[in-house]
Scaffold this motif. Structure first.
Motif, PDB file in Angstrom:
ATOM      1  N   TYR A 117       0.854  -1.181   0.000  1.00 46.89           N
ATOM      2  CA  TYR A 117       0.000   0.000   0.000  1.00 46.89           C
ATOM      3  C   TYR A 117       0.893   1.234   0.000  1.00 46.89           C
ATOM      4  O   TYR A 117       2.071   1.159   0.325  1.00 46.89           O
ATOM      5  N   GLY A 118       0.322   2.332  -0.371  1.00 44.51           N
ATOM      6  CA  GLY A 118       1.053   3.586  -0.381  1.00 44.51           C
ATOM      7  C   GLY A 118       0.103   4.759  -0.254  1.00 44.51           C
ATOM      8  O   GLY A 118      -1.034   4.698  -0.704  1.00 44.51           O
TER       9      GLY A 118
ATOM     10  N   GLY B  96       4.496   4.213   2.719  1.00 44.84           N
ATOM     11  CA  GLY B  96       4.031   2.998   2.083  1.00 44.84           C
ATOM     12  C   GLY B  96       4.709   1.781   2.662  1.00 44.84           C
ATOM     13  O   GLY B  96       5.660   1.883   3.444  1.00 44.84           O
TER      14      GLY B  96
ATOM     15  N   TYR C 173       9.427  -0.623   3.895  1.00 43.68           N
ATOM     16  CA  TYR C 173       8.473   0.462   4.101  1.00 43.68           C
ATOM     17  C   TYR C 173       9.227   1.780   4.089  1.00 43.68           C
ATOM     18  O   TYR C 173      10.436   1.818   4.307  1.00 43.68           O
TER      19      TYR C 173
END
Length: 141
Positions: free
Chosen positions: A45-46, A57, A71
Motif C-alpha cells: 500500500y502507499g 508505504g 516500508y
C-alpha cells in the motif's frame, strides 16, 4: 414455474459443501491443522497526499518461512526514510535503513512580540456608602 423452483432447489443442494466446516471425526485428527501450513502472501500500500504532505508505504512478501519487505516514510526534515527488511526462518529480523535527500530546516524567525497595552477593564465605583447603624443621642452628644 415448477421447473424453475426445482432448478433453484437443485442448485442450492449442489452449492452446499459436502463436509461441515468443522470436522470432528477421528480421521480429521491425523490431518495437519491450518496453523502448521506455511504462509504465502503478498501485500502493498502507499499514501501520497500533497495537502498534508503524508508520503508513506509498505510492501511485504512471504513465502513459507521467509519474509522480505520494505516500508518508507517522508520525514519532517524533508528526507525519505526507507527500511528494507528480511526474515529467514529463525534468523530474526534483519533491517537496513537508508535515507534519501538532504535534511533542510526553515530559518528560525521569531514571531514579533504583540503590542501589549492593557486597558483597565474594571473601574471600581463604590455603590455602597456605609451609614452608621446607630444615631447619636441628643442627650449625650
Amino acid at each position: 414455474m415448477k421447473v424453475i423452483i426445482v432448478l433453484v432447489l437443485v442448485a442450492a443442494v449442489v452449492a452446499v459443501p459436502l463436509r461441515p466446516p468443522h470436522d470432528y471425526s477421528p480421521a480429521s485428527a491425523y490431518t495437519a491443522p491450518y496453523y502448521q501450513v506455511p504462509a504465502r502472501y503478498h501485500f502493498n500500500y502507499g499514501v501520497k497526499d500533497g495537502y498534508s504532505r503524508n508520503d508513506y508505504g509498505h510492501q511485504e512478501t512471504r513465502d513459507d518461512y521467509g519474509t522480505k519487505g520494505s516500508y518508507f516514510v517522508q520525514l519532517p526534515d524533508g528526507r525519505l526514510q526507507k527500511v528494507t527488511y528480511s526474515v529467514s526462518g529463525d534468523s530474526g529480523f534483519v533491517a537496513e535503513v537508508t535515507y534519501y535527500g538532504q535534511a533542510h530546516y526553515p530559518a528560525y524567525k521569531p514571531a514579533p512580540a504583540p503590542a501589549y497595552n492593557p486597558a483597565p477593564a474594571y473601574n471600581p465605583t463604590p455603590a455602597y456608602k456605609p451609614v452608621p447603624a446607630y444615631r447619636p443621642s441628643p442627650v449625650y452628644g
